[in-house]
Every structure is written in C-alpha cells, then in structure tokens.
Write a protein that holds these residues in place. Structure first.
Motif, PDB file in Angstrom:
ATOM      1  N   LEU A 391     -50.201 -16.959  34.865  1.00 13.33           N
ATOM      2  CA  LEU A 391     -49.098 -15.972  35.083  1.00 13.33           C
ATOM      3  C   LEU A 391     -49.117 -15.411  33.812  1.00 13.33           C
ATOM      4  N   ALA A 392     -49.126 -15.540  32.589  1.00 17.70           N
ATOM      5  CA  ALA A 392     -49.720 -15.062  31.174  1.00 17.70           C
ATOM      6  C   ALA A 392     -50.763 -13.944  31.324  1.00 17.70           C
ATOM      7  N   ILE A 393     -51.824 -14.653  31.726  1.00 14.14           N
ATOM      8  CA  ILE A 393     -53.173 -13.703  31.557  1.00 14.14           C
ATOM      9  C   ILE A 393     -52.983 -12.671  32.800  1.00 14.14           C
ATOM     10  N   MET A 394     -52.487 -13.078  34.067  1.00  8.98           N
ATOM     11  CA  MET A 394     -52.333 -12.002  34.886  1.00  8.98           C
ATOM     12  C   MET A 394     -51.480 -10.824  34.301  1.00  8.98           C
ATOM     13  N   ILE A 395     -50.333 -11.192  33.876  1.00 11.93           N
ATOM     14  CA  ILE A 395     -49.559  -9.989  33.194  1.00 11.93           C
ATOM     15  C   ILE A 395     -50.153  -9.379  32.134  1.00 11.93           C
ATOM     16  N   ALA A 396     -50.994  -9.858  31.271  1.00 10.58           N
ATOM     17  CA  ALA A 396     -51.593  -9.337  30.089  1.00 10.58           C
ATOM     18  C   ALA A 396     -52.584  -8.255  30.860  1.00 10.58           C
ATOM     19  N   ILE A 397     -53.350  -8.746  31.608  1.00  9.32           N
ATOM     20  CA  ILE A 397     -54.220  -7.705  32.253  1.00  9.32           C
ATOM     21  C   ILE A 397     -53.742  -6.672  32.985  1.00  9.32           C
ATOM     22  N   ASN A 398     -52.585  -6.926  33.807  1.00 10.14           N
ATOM     23  CA  ASN A 398     -51.999  -5.823  34.224  1.00 10.14           C
ATOM     24  C   ASN A 398     -51.213  -4.968  33.136  1.00 10.14           C
ATOM     25  N   LEU A 399     -50.800  -5.369  32.278  1.00 12.71           N
ATOM     26  CA  LEU A 399     -50.199  -4.633  31.220  1.00 12.71           C
ATOM     27  C   LEU A 399     -51.243  -3.828  30.483  1.00 12.71           C
ATOM     28  N   GLN A 400     -52.567  -4.206  30.688  1.00 12.29           N
ATOM     29  CA  GLN A 400     -53.788  -3.430  30.159  1.00 12.29           C
ATOM     30  C   GLN A 400     -53.718  -2.063  30.830  1.00 12.29           C
ATOM     31  N   THR A 401     -53.316  -2.132  31.873  1.00 13.16           N
ATOM     32  CA  THR A 401     -53.309  -0.733  32.729  1.00 13.16           C
ATOM     33  C   THR A 401     -52.276   0.278  32.171  1.00 13.16           C
ATOM     34  N   ALA A 402     -51.284  -0.221  31.246  1.00 16.66           N
ATOM     35  CA  ALA A 402     -50.464   0.862  30.604  1.00 16.66           C
ATOM     36  C   ALA A 402     -50.733   1.604  29.771  1.00 16.66           C
ATOM     37  N   PHE A 403     -51.971   1.156  29.037  1.00 17.03           N
ATOM     38  CA  PHE A 403     -52.766   1.926  28.066  1.00 17.03           C
ATOM     39  C   PHE A 403     -53.677   3.089  28.837  1.00 17.03           C
ATOM     40  N   LEU A 404     -54.177   2.582  30.072  1.00 18.66           N
ATOM     41  CA  LEU A 404     -55.051   3.755  30.623  1.00 18.66           C
ATOM     42  C   LEU A 404     -54.610   4.345  31.729  1.00 18.66           C
ATOM     43  N   THR A 405     -53.465   3.975  32.370  1.00 14.08           N
ATOM     44  CA  THR A 405     -52.994   4.954  33.550  1.00 14.08           C
ATOM     45  C   THR A 405     -52.267   6.175  33.286  1.00 14.08           C
ATOM     46  N   LYS A 430     -59.416  11.630  35.139  1.00 10.63           N
ATOM     47  CA  LYS A 430     -60.223  11.299  36.293  1.00 10.63           C
ATOM     48  C   LYS A 430     -61.182  10.308  35.863  1.00 10.63           C
ATOM     49  N   GLY A 431     -61.751  10.128  34.381  1.00  5.88           N
ATOM     50  CA  GLY A 431     -62.546   9.180  34.005  1.00  5.88           C
ATOM     51  C   GLY A 431     -62.109   7.961  33.775  1.00  5.88           C
ATOM     52  N   VAL A 432     -60.868   7.495  33.801  1.00  4.69           N
ATOM     53  CA  VAL A 432     -60.455   6.288  33.458  1.00  4.69           C
ATOM     54  C   VAL A 432     -60.004   5.441  34.656  1.00  4.69           C
ATOM     55  N   TRP A 433     -59.881   6.036  36.011  1.00 10.10           N
ATOM     56  CA  TRP A 433     -59.762   5.591  37.254  1.00 10.10           C
ATOM     57  C   TRP A 433     -60.604   4.433  37.718  1.00 10.10           C
ATOM     58  N   PRO A 434     -62.127   4.858  37.943  1.00 12.70           N
ATOM     59  CA  PRO A 434     -62.908   3.453  37.918  1.00 12.70           C
ATOM     60  C   PRO A 434     -62.839   2.394  37.238  1.00 12.70           C
ATOM     61  N   PHE A 435     -62.271   2.497  35.998  1.00  8.81           N
ATOM     62  CA  PHE A 435     -62.083   1.324  35.008  1.00  8.81           C
ATOM     63  C   PHE A 435     -60.731   0.543  35.383  1.00  8.81           C
ATOM     64  N   ILE A 436     -59.822   1.477  35.887  1.00  8.14           N
ATOM     65  CA  ILE A 436     -58.594   0.752  36.223  1.00  8.14           C
ATOM     66  C   ILE A 436     -58.749  -0.067  37.412  1.00  8.14           C
ATOM     67  N   LEU A 437     -59.685   0.695  38.503  1.00  8.01           N
ATOM     68  CA  LEU A 437     -59.924  -0.263  39.834  1.00  8.01           C
ATOM     69  C   LEU A 437     -60.607  -1.608  39.262  1.00  8.01           C
ATOM     70  N   LEU A 438     -61.420  -1.573  38.395  1.00  8.53           N
ATOM     71  CA  LEU A 438     -62.162  -2.666  37.813  1.00  8.53           C
ATOM     72  C   LEU A 438     -61.120  -3.758  37.379  1.00  8.53           C
ATOM     73  N   GLN A 439     -60.054  -3.326  36.754  1.00  5.66           N
ATOM     74  CA  GLN A 439     -59.007  -4.126  36.300  1.00  5.66           C
ATOM     75  C   GLN A 439     -58.496  -4.940  37.504  1.00  5.66           C
ATOM     76  N   LEU A 440     -57.930  -4.061  38.209  1.00  3.53           N
ATOM     77  CA  LEU A 440     -57.346  -4.464  39.638  1.00  3.53           C
ATOM     78  C   LEU A 440     -58.316  -5.332  40.113  1.00  3.53           C
ATOM     79  N   GLY A 441     -59.445  -5.022  40.290  1.00  8.07           N
ATOM     80  CA  GLY A 441     -60.490  -6.135  41.056  1.00  8.07           C
ATOM     81  C   GLY A 441     -60.504  -7.345  40.179  1.00  8.07           C
ATOM     82  N   LEU A 442     -60.424  -7.584  38.857  1.00  9.98           N
ATOM     83  CA  LEU A 442     -60.118  -8.514  38.204  1.00  9.98           C
ATOM     84  C   LEU A 442     -58.964  -9.428  38.400  1.00  9.98           C
TER      85      LEU A 442
END
Length: 461
Positions: A391-405, A430-442
């Motif tokens: 749960l903590a790792i899932m939340i951490a990766i999700n919160l990483q998007t807060a820096f990119l979105t 526009k440049g960060v969206w592919p990386f956001i999608l990669l994070q969501l894939g993870l």
C-alpha cells in the motif's frame, strides 16, 4: 456530528487548493471547527487537550529525525557538483548512440535520486546541465523537458526518499490502528527499512521503463532523438583518453555512499537516523575531497536544511491538529462506514483511492496528501486486507505524479524556472504525459503483482 467532519475535510482541501499555507490551514481550520463544535456541545475537549502530547510525540520521534539528516546529505551532494561529473562522463560513454544523452540523463537522475532524494534540486541540476545541450543537439523540446522532469522525480520512489520516511510513519500508525480494531493488542509496525526495500525493485523497474521509452522513441521516431557528441563545459568535443578511469571516479563515490546508507538500513545494521547521519558525514567528506566544501557552502546547506525541516515539521504539527479534531468529530468512524461498505471490497476502494490521490496530485503537494488523506483511507484499506508495504509503495508512486502532473506539478515549475524562453511551457506540459502514463503502467503492474513490492522485504526479514 459526523457531517461536520466531512465539511472540515472539504474545507481544508479547498483552502489548500486555493494556496493557503499548509500548516496554518490544517491547524487553523481544525481549531475553528473544534471550538464551534465544543460550544455546540458535540465535541469532547479531551481531543484538544491531547494536542500537546501529540506534538511532543512528533518532536521525539526517532524515525522522523532522519528527515533533516537526509535533507542535509542531499543538499551537500548537490553543492559538491556530483551531477556535473556524472552527466559529462556518462554522456561520453553513450557518445554516438541515438538517444544516448537522454539515456545519460535518466541514469544520472536515478543515481541522484538514490544519492540525494531531493526532487527539486535534481530537476534544477539536470535542467541547467542537460537541457541546453539536448536542445542544441536537436532533441525534441517536449521529449527533452519530459525526460528531465521525469528523471528528476525519481527521488520520490528510489530510496532514500523523504516521502518513504514520512509514509513509514503514517502507514505504521494506520496499521497499528487497524490491528487494534481487529483485536490485535500487540500490533506490528512498518519500518523505514521495509519501505526502502519494498521500493527498490519498483524504482529500478520505473527507470527501466523510462530507458525503454527513450530507446523506443529513438527507434520509431529518430528525428526526435539525434545522435550526439559528448558535451563538456567548453562545447562539443571528441572523447578524451582515460574514459574508463573517469567513469570509475565519477560513479564510485555516489554508488559507494548509496550502498553504505541503503545497505545499512535494508540489512538492519543501522536505523534510518543512524544511516542518515552516516550519509550526511559521507556527503561532507565527498564535498571536501572534491574541494567544494567551504564556509559559504556549509552556510547554504545548513540554512536550507533548517528551512526545509522546519516546513515539514510544521506541517506535521498542523496535521496533528487536523487528525485529532477530525477524529473527535467522528470522522474516522464515518470513513470506516462509508469506505468499508463499498461494493467490491478492497479492489473498489483501492481503485477509488488511487484515482482520488492522482486527482489531488494535480493541486496538492505530496506532504499535504500524505498527512491529510492517507491517515483517513489507509486504516480501512489495511482492515480489508491490503499489505502495508504494498500500500505504501502504491501511494508513493501515485504521489510521484504530483510532481509531474500539469498544471501545478512542482517539477514543471522547477524546470520552467531554469529553462530559457525558447522552451515553451506548453512543451513542458506535453512532454511529461508519456512518463505519467509509464508511472500509471507501473501502478497497474504493482496492482497485478504485489510481490514486486513485498518480495524483497520478506526475503530480507
């Protein structure tokens, strides 16, 4: 009375989104609700009286003592010019490879993440060092800016990460609360070392996804990713002799410090506080050996460590006010009733939680989300059977998007602040969206295979 807790939660979120100071918003709005409910006779003053003891427990928490130490370590490594040497050397290694500079940026971002854990400093360093060269070499501005922003935010998930230290405290408290409600009176806790070990494989996998994306773009869209010659401070030159020696000299210090700090925590040889002190000392010695240590540098590092630590601990105190008042208004019980009775059980609640955190990441910082939202939803998720480390790792990766979105991702602002006017803000967005999608894939991979986060902690323990 329970509806007041929902109003409190909504007003706090609205105030934070408007931009009011986090700590004062949490404490001020909570106290206004508490005194109003107290005068109405629907609030127990014991929750207000518990605030001093809660603040004392925060200030004496030995785990949280690691926060200023890791901040000091990261800032000192930032001033020791470690990123400059790493980027120049790795750029020479990948000289002539299509997309090689992008690969070097991602690898440097990963090494800096494991060395410093400071997202802002990493994005700024990479933006100053790599962005002008990438644009000069002919990289697509969207790809260049997205690569730098995403690589800079790897410090959110690759240990030693500040967010993992904070999540260890929050998830551990939620785990104990969930166990007590289930009748377990000797509750287990979640350590920082467990989260560091749990984040290691997902963090490396995310780096691999970034590298695969860069190589894929180089193959499918070669016009966006040119070959390049190794950059230096003096322009583009040919590779100089002694490359292997320079690779060893530039990689050995940060990797040695990473192994020393993370290895001692993950293997249980040192507490996070002890490892943080070791890392701070190592960063000092590294800066001294590189002849970057001076009174001006020490003054800068100490002042900024004090500022960042004060900000974080003030948010801790404001969050203590909020959590006590929210609980006093019956918010905990209401959250358990509403969330625990959702159809679909753990899957539905986890999906809604991840979606909610992702949306909040558009507007709020990870610290605010960690101390306002996570303590409310985590106990319910843990009672439904979620593994605390997963749960903590899932939340951490999700919160990483807060820096990119977009539109409020902090990494976007950091890069915008150091980039020249030739790079458009829309290109960064526009440049960060592919990386956001990669994070969501993870996140999807972790949801399907929780063992990616739980295997290493279980193996070590």
């Amino acid at each position: 009375m329970e509806w007041l807790a929902l109003v409190l939660f909504a007003l706090v979120l609205i105030a934070l989104m408007i931009g009011f100071p986090v700590a004062f918003t949490l404490a001020g709005v909570s106290l206004l609700f508490a005194f109003g409910a107290l005068f109405a006779g629907v609030f127990d003053i014991a929750f207000i009286q518990a605030i001093p003891s809660r603040i004392y427990s925060i200030m004496t928490n030995s785990t949280l003592l690691a926060v200023p130490l890791f901040i000091f370590m990261g800032l000192m490594l930032e001033k020791s010019k470690i990123a400059d040497q790493l980027l120049l050397t790795l750029a020479e290694v990948f000289k002539g490879v299509r997309g090689g500079l992008g690969i070097a940026v991602i690898l440097v971002g990963a090494l800096l993440a494991a060395s410093t854990g400071l997202v802002g400093a990493t994005v700024v360093m990479l933006g100053l060092l790599a962005l002008p060269t990438m644009l000069q070499q002919g990289y697509c501005p969207k790809l260049a800016s997205g690569t730098i922003c995403a690589s800079g935010t790897l410090g959110q998930i690759i240990p030693p990460s500040i967010i993992l230290i904070l999540l260890a405290d929050v998830i551990s408290n939620a785990y104990q609360q969930a166990q007590l409600q289930q009748g377990i009176f000797a509750p287990e806790t979640v350590s920082v070392g467990d989260l560091f070990a749990g984040a290691l494989l997902p963090g490396l996998l995310l780096v691999g996804l970034y590298l695969a994306y860069m190589l894929g773009v180089a193959w499918l869209q070669p016009h966006r990713v040119p070959k390049f010659a190794a950059p230096t401070q003096h322009g583009v030159i040919q590779t100089q002799p002694g490359l292997l020696v320079r690779v060893v000299q530039s990689l050995l210090p940060p990797i040695g410090l990473i192994l020393l700090v993370l290895g001692s925590i993950i293997l249980g040889m040192a507490t996070p506080t002890e490892a943080g002190a070791l890392g701070a000392l190592g960063a000092l010695l590294l800066a001294m050996f590189k002849r970057q240590l001076s009174m001006a540098t020490l003054n800068y590092v100490m002042r900024n460590t004090l500022k960042l630590t004060s900000m974080i601990f003030l948010i801790f105190i404001g969050a203590a006010f909020f959590s006590l008042v929210f609980r006093g208004l019956g918010g905990d019980e209401l959250a358990h009733q509403l969330l625990g009775n959702l159809p679909g059980g753990l899957f539905t609640l986890m999906l809604l939680t991840m979606l909610f955190l992702f949306i909040l990441g558009f507007f709020l910082d990870f610290i605010e989300i960690t101390y306002v939202v996570v303590p409310i939803v985590a106990p319910v998720l843990l009672m439904l059977g979620a593994d605390p480390i997963w749960l903590a790792i899932m939340i951490a990766i999700n919160l990483q998007t807060a820096f990119l979105t977009p539109p409020f991702g902090f990494a976007l602002f950091y890069l915008r602040g150091v980039a020249n006017e030739a790079l458009k803000t829309l290109d960064i967005y526009k440049g960060v969206w592919p990386f956001i999608l990669l994070q969501l894939g993870l996140l999807g991979l972790l949801a399907a295979w929780p063992s990616l986060a739980t295997w290493l902690p279980a193996f070590i323990n």
